[in-house]
Design an enzyme around this catalytic site. Structure first.
Site, PDB file in Angstrom:
ATOM      1  N   CYS A  20      -6.694   4.196  42.875  1.00  0.00           N
ATOM      2  CA  CYS A  20      -6.065   3.609  44.062  1.00  0.00           C
ATOM      3  C   CYS A  20      -5.819   4.625  45.164  1.00  0.00           C
ATOM      4  O   CYS A  20      -5.469   4.253  46.284  1.00  0.00           O
ATOM      5  CB  CYS A  20      -4.759   2.925  43.668  1.00  0.00           C
ATOM      6  SG  CYS A  20      -5.001   1.392  42.739  1.00  0.00           S
ATOM      7  N   ASP A 101      -2.009  -7.542  39.762  1.00  0.00           N
ATOM      8  CA  ASP A 101      -1.661  -8.293  40.975  1.00  0.00           C
ATOM      9  C   ASP A 101      -1.207  -9.713  40.652  1.00  0.00           C
ATOM     10  O   ASP A 101      -0.349 -10.270  41.345  1.00  0.00           O
ATOM     11  CB  ASP A 101      -2.865  -8.339  41.927  1.00  0.00           C
ATOM     12  CG  ASP A 101      -3.071  -7.036  42.679  1.00  0.00           C
ATOM     13  OD1 ASP A 101      -2.133  -6.227  42.728  1.00  0.00           O
ATOM     14  OD2 ASP A 101      -4.178  -6.826  43.190  1.00  0.00           O
TER      15      ASP A 101
END
Length: 340
Positions: A20, A101
């Site tokens: 990320c 998520d």
């Protein structure tokens, strides 16, 4: 089990960034998204969660079956360059990160598809197979079937998933429902980014980081819902401070962080001390600086709080079992974040 070679392939050496930390910086991303608005869904209802609040996934209402409970569909996609050298672990980490998520919205993953980019003339496909196997194993752990996907020839290896989940529309976890007087809890320690950066530079393997990144946020999400929590997000590429700023901004509150209460992985402070800090982490800190009262927080701690996490934990506005309380939400002040 991973493929054994006379000279092991180091996947992290084939990418400009890792995990990320390779995200587009948050400030630049917000500039790109300015003026882009959500549309109504195919069932004629507006999105329950879209671009406006910077949440972890989109949520759209579904028609309720006759006599059945209301339902919502949660949709997300996440992929990135290798964060570790081991292809099987890379697949596991990327899948856990994509599934996160859905958990961060209070949903349950229902189905996923693979997203694979591979330099076919540079890296053998048996390594790609190991990446996909890792993703399948984590998806199986989550009880989420994987139904194919999409692949492209790309100069850099990348992997992730598009995930669809289901949720109760009355029990979502979202960014804009934080209220003053609510404690803040963090379900995984920080420091994943600096340990991954050290791994990329030196080849050292940090089992504690791999274990954190491959741990699903399922139990944390379920615990938050059981506790009646309505506000949460996961901590990934924008670091704790970046995701906390987005949550506080969307909720119209200020987040006060007790820096001494924030947990870190073993070796994280040493990695910062030795300079293994990604450009993504430094950009995170630069982005949140105008919105943060740092007090007398030392420079290394500031970097760790902005450290670009991969498959990090949930940041929960509430108390849940096993998660340390690291601060609280208070009425909005001059800054969205105050460090103490």
């Amino acid at each position: 089990m991973t493929t054994t070679r006379a000279t092991p392939v180091r996947l992290t050496q084939f990418a400009h960034g890792g995990g990320c930390a390779c995200k587009i910086p948050p400030g630049e991303l917000e500039d790109v998204l300015t003026g882009l608005t959500a549309t109504t869904s195919a069932v004629g209802a507006p999105l329950l969660v879209g671009l406006a609040t910077g949440d972890d996934a989109a949520v759209v209402p579904l028609p309720a079956p006759a006599g059945g409970p209301a339902r919502a569909l949660v949709s997300t996609a996440d992929f990135f360059t290798p964060v570790v050298d081991d292809p099987y672990d890379f697949g596991r980490i990327a899948a856990a990160n994509a599934l996160s998520d859905v958990y961060a919205m209070g949903g349950r993953p229902a189905v996923a598809v693979n997203l694979l980019a591979w330099p076919r003339d540079v890296l053998p496909f048996d390594l790609a197979r190991e990446v996909l196997r890792g993703g399948l194993d984590i998806a199986a752990e989550a009880g989420c079937p994987v139904g194919g996907g999409h692949s492209v020839d790309d100069p850099e290896p990348k992997y992730g998933m598009a995930v669809t989940g289901l949720a109760d529309p009355a029990r979502l976890l979202r960014n804009d429902t934080g209220r003053p007087g609510t404690p803040l809890s963090l379900t995984k320690p920080l420091g994943i980014g600096v340990l991954n950066n050290r791994h990329k530079a030196t080849g050292e393997r940090f089992e504690q980081a791999v274990a954190a990144m491959t741990t699903l946020n399922r139990e944390a999400s379920e615990a938050a819902l059981a506790a009646g929590v309505t506000c949460a997000t996961d901590v990934t590429g924008f670091g704790l401070l970046g995701h906390l700023h987005k949550l506080a901004r969307a909720s119209g509150v200020t987040a006060v962080v007790d820096t001494a209460a924030v947990p870190y992985l073993d070796g994280a402070r040493e990695a910062v001390r030795d300079g293994y800090v990604s450009g993504g982490t430094r950009r995170n800190l630069e982005w949140v600086a105008p919105h943060t009262d740092f007090g007398d927080t030392d420079p290394h701690t500031r970097l760790l709080l902005a450290d670009a996490q991969t498959s990090g934990g949930l940041l929960v506005a509430g108390e849940i079992p096993g998660a340390p309380v690291i601060g609280e939400l208070v009425p909005r002040g001059p800054h969205s974040i105050v460090l103490r």
